[in-house]
Design an enzyme around this catalytic site. Structure first.
Site, PDB file in Angstrom:
ATOM      1  N   VAL A  63       0.824  -1.200   0.000  1.00 51.54           N
ATOM      2  CA  VAL A  63       0.000   0.000   0.000  1.00 51.54           C
ATOM      3  C   VAL A  63       0.863   1.257   0.000  1.00 51.54           C
ATOM      4  O   VAL A  63       0.668   2.178  -0.798  1.00 51.54           O
ATOM      5  CB  VAL A  63      -0.957  -0.021   1.220  1.00 51.54           C
ATOM      6  CG1 VAL A  63      -1.595   1.337   1.446  1.00 51.54           C
ATOM      7  CG2 VAL A  63      -2.034  -1.072   0.996  1.00 51.54           C
TER       8      VAL A  63
ATOM      9  N   ASP B 163      10.013   3.226   6.922  1.00 56.10           N
ATOM     10  CA  ASP B 163       9.733   1.824   7.225  1.00 56.10           C
ATOM     11  C   ASP B 163      10.681   1.394   8.331  1.00 56.10           C
ATOM     12  O   ASP B 163      11.821   1.844   8.369  1.00 56.10           O
ATOM     13  CB  ASP B 163       9.911   0.939   5.986  1.00 56.10           C
ATOM     14  CG  ASP B 163       9.147  -0.363   6.112  1.00 56.10           C
ATOM     15  OD1 ASP B 163       8.106  -0.514   5.431  1.00 56.10           O
ATOM     16  OD2 ASP B 163       9.587  -1.243   6.896  1.00 56.10           O
TER      17      ASP B 163
ATOM     18  N   LYS C  56      14.558  -3.571   4.083  1.00 56.45           N
ATOM     19  CA  LYS C  56      13.624  -3.121   3.052  1.00 56.45           C
ATOM     20  C   LYS C  56      13.990  -1.710   2.588  1.00 56.45           C
ATOM     21  O   LYS C  56      13.981  -1.402   1.392  1.00 56.45           O
ATOM     22  CB  LYS C  56      12.192  -3.146   3.587  1.00 56.45           C
ATOM     23  CG  LYS C  56      11.163  -2.855   2.523  1.00 56.45           C
ATOM     24  CD  LYS C  56       9.760  -3.060   3.061  1.00 56.45           C
ATOM     25  CE  LYS C  56       9.027  -4.122   2.291  1.00 56.45           C
ATOM     26  NZ  LYS C  56       7.654  -4.334   2.666  1.00 56.45           N
TER      27      LYS C  56
ATOM     28  N   THR D 183      -2.171  -4.814   9.337  1.00 60.18           N
ATOM     29  CA  THR D 183      -3.145  -5.073  10.395  1.00 60.18           C
ATOM     30  C   THR D 183      -3.526  -6.553  10.296  1.00 60.18           C
ATOM     31  O   THR D 183      -4.589  -6.894   9.767  1.00 60.18           O
ATOM     32  CB  THR D 183      -4.387  -4.167  10.247  1.00 60.18           C
ATOM     33  OG1 THR D 183      -4.761  -4.118   8.858  1.00 60.18           O
ATOM     34  CG2 THR D 183      -4.126  -2.760  10.720  1.00 60.18           C
TER      35      THR D 183
ATOM     36  N   CYS E  68      -5.818  -9.299   2.838  1.00 55.80           N
ATOM     37  CA  CYS E  68      -7.125  -8.647   3.015  1.00 55.80           C
ATOM     38  C   CYS E  68      -8.291  -9.607   3.205  1.00 55.80           C
ATOM     39  O   CYS E  68      -8.913  -9.629   4.269  1.00 55.80           O
ATOM     40  CB  CYS E  68      -7.393  -7.746   1.819  1.00 55.80           C
ATOM     41  SG  CYS E  68      -6.229  -6.384   1.714  1.00 55.80           S
TER      42      CYS E  68
ATOM     43  N   ARG F  90       1.412 -14.296   1.345  1.00 51.92           N
ATOM     44  CA  ARG F  90       0.834 -14.116   2.675  1.00 51.92           C
ATOM     45  C   ARG F  90      -0.553 -14.757   2.743  1.00 51.92           C
ATOM     46  O   ARG F  90      -1.379 -14.533   1.865  1.00 51.92           O
ATOM     47  CB  ARG F  90       0.726 -12.616   3.023  1.00 51.92           C
ATOM     48  CG  ARG F  90       2.083 -11.984   3.284  1.00 51.92           C
ATOM     49  CD  ARG F  90       1.945 -10.522   3.562  1.00 51.92           C
ATOM     50  NE  ARG F  90       1.384  -9.793   2.437  1.00 51.92           N
ATOM     51  CZ  ARG F  90       1.118  -8.481   2.456  1.00 51.92           C
ATOM     52  NH1 ARG F  90       1.342  -7.789   3.549  1.00 51.92           N
ATOM     53  NH2 ARG F  90       0.632  -7.884   1.395  1.00 51.92           N
TER      54      ARG F  90
END
Ligand SMILES: NC(=O)c1ccc[n+]([C@@H]2O[C@H](COP(=O)([O-])OP(=O)(O)OC[C@H]3O[C@@H](n4cnc5c(N)ncnc54)[C@H](O)[C@@H]3O)[C@@H](O)[C@H]2O)c1
Length: 436
Positions: free
Chosen positions: A40, A59, A64, A113, A288, A356
């Site tokens: 995102v 970050d 990364k 999240t 998601c 994921r």
């Protein structure tokens, strides 16, 4: 940016340390800080750069940040060339230094999240991001949360943390929630042309948030409160979860009766209104669809209610990998004691290398528990669950086409007469195929 560096050169580096924060200056008006440089945060950064913003990408993963600084994008939706161009014109830079948010007039939080071990909302990243930025936020900054969460997260979790740890000189702040709807790997819909939902805590926050998002998105849909925006995001993803579960259950019913579910779906899709086609598959994955609806079920329970349909949909989808495994094993000759099963595609969906929450993990584990030997091939994933992709010449009794990746050439399997269980409805006229 050079002028800004000089202006703020006295800032300390400890993210939790109290610093003297100036108010948002004219310099800062076009400076955006984004917390979290993932699926995102990084595309948002590029969209903002395109719209004329100077972006500081924060970050907390040093590796990364180094990768991004080197011009190597960690996400498919941002190319290395796009990233390098933004860095070269000094419109974007990545950092692990949270004190840099003091240079921004807008801070967008884009951290994960996930679910915890009890499959309940885990706001650790969100809380730690709010805690880390708080001491450095300049007066009159707009803080927006783009992370997905249950209604009340902005008001009851993020805002209190920011207020508790902010500098005393930061007297006035603005807050809004603008849940990201990006669909990684989507060639049509992106940050710019996907309408953006926006819910702010007060009128001034709304005006500022509208002004920010209107600068990077074609359309902004303003709702009355952050809670409406948060709930809308959960509804969108729960809608998908429930419909996928419906079609997965329906597919099992059809299969048991010898009817092709895909033909039925095609037939139903001829109705021009009131129907929307969903396709069966190994299950749901990604950050998601398998996760956000459980924020809803948890929220419902917390409110003394129950989202029974959603819980049932979750359980149907989670049963799919086992169903697929059984279908695949039924294709193996009974004389074979240790079936060799090749998984084709382990990313949770086509076009991306994201594993994921991939349902292929449950699929693989179940096959292993049944005594099978399992290998996998995915041109977009180099390593997964501690193992590497094999080549398509890995000798197998059955291949499960779980995710059809671009560049996945199955000619070799066809030539070898390998039995394929096709969960993607993408193989036609190959005699050794069984469609899910
Ligand atoms: N991936 C999607 O398709 C998608 C789509 C819409 C919404 N969302 C939501 O957006 C949010 C972010 O998801 P994502 O897919 O970009 O996650 P991601 O894992 O790809 O990226 C998140 C980044 O945040 C960093 N991070 C974690 N904690 C941090 C902290 N305290 N400070 C700074 N950086 C931190 C991580 O290192 C990581 O690089 C989630 O709430 C997700 O549900 C995701």
């Amino acid at each position: 940016m050079a002028g800004l560096e000089t202006h703020f050169s006295g800032l300390h580096l400890n993210p939790y340390e109290e610093v003297r924060i100036p108010i948002v200056s004219a310099h800062q008006l076009q400076v955006l800080a984004i917390i979290g440089q993932g699926y995102v945060g990084l595309p948002l950064a590029m969209a903002a750069v395109d719209a004329g913003w100077t972006v500081i990408g924060v970050d907390n993963l040093p590796a990364k940040v180094e990768q991004i600084k080197g011009g190597f994008s960690p996400v498919e939706d941002v190319s290395n060339e796009q990233l390098k161009a933004a860095i070269a014109k000094q419109a974007y830079r990545a950092t692990t230094d949270f004190s840099e948010v003091a240079k921004a007039s807008v801070i967008a939080i884009c951290v994960p999240t996930p679910l915890d071990e009890n499959r309940e909302p885990d706001l650790f990243f969100l809380r730690s991001a709010a805690r880390a930025i708080a001491p450095h936020i300049a007066n009159q900054t707009l803080v927006v949360s783009e992370s997905t969460s249950y209604p009340g997260t902005l008001r009851d979790t993020i805002i209190p943390i920011v207020h508790q740890f902010k500098s005393e000189s930061t007297r006035e702040l603005f807050f809004a929630c603008a849940p990201e709807r990006v669909n990684p790997g989507d060639a049509i819909w992106n940050q710019k042309n996907t309408p953006r939902l926006l819910g702010a805590i007060d009128e001034e926050s709304k005006v500022r948030a509208l002004s920010f998002y209107e600068s990077i998105c074609d359309e902004v849909v303003s709702v009355s409160t952050p809670e409406v925006a948060e709930a809308a995001k959960l509804l969108e993803n729960t809608f998908r979860l429930v419909n996928i579960a419906l079609i997965n259950e329906f597919t099992q019913l059809c299969s048991a009766s010898g009817i092709s579910a895909h033909e039925v779906i095609d037939a139903a899709s001829s109705k021009p209104y009131g129907y929307m086609p969903f396709r069966p598959g190994v299950g749901v994955g990604g950050h998601c669809i398998p996760v956000d609806p459980l924020y809803l079920t948890w929220w419902a329970r917390k409110k003394g209610s129950m989202a029974a349909l959603v819980e049932s949909a979750d359980s149907i989808n989670r049963s799919m990998p086992k169903y697929v495994a059984k279908q695949a094993l039924s294709l193996v000759d009974v004389s074979i004691r240790t079936p060799r099963i090749l998984l084709l595609g382990v990313a949770y969906k086509s076009g991306i290398g994201d594993t994921r929450e991939t349902p292929m993990k449950i699929l693989r584990d179940y096959l292993l528990s049944q005594g099978a030997e399992v290998a996998w091939y995915d041109p977009l994933v180099s390593s997964w669950e501690g193992s590497n992709s094999v080549n398509l010449d890995w000798p197998c009794d059955v291949a499960i086409l779980a995710t059809r990746q671009p560049g996945m050439d199955l000619t070799q399997l066809f030539a070898g007469g390998v039995k394929i269980l096709d969960c993607t409805n993408t193989i036609s006229s190959y005699i050794h195929t069984k469609l899910l």
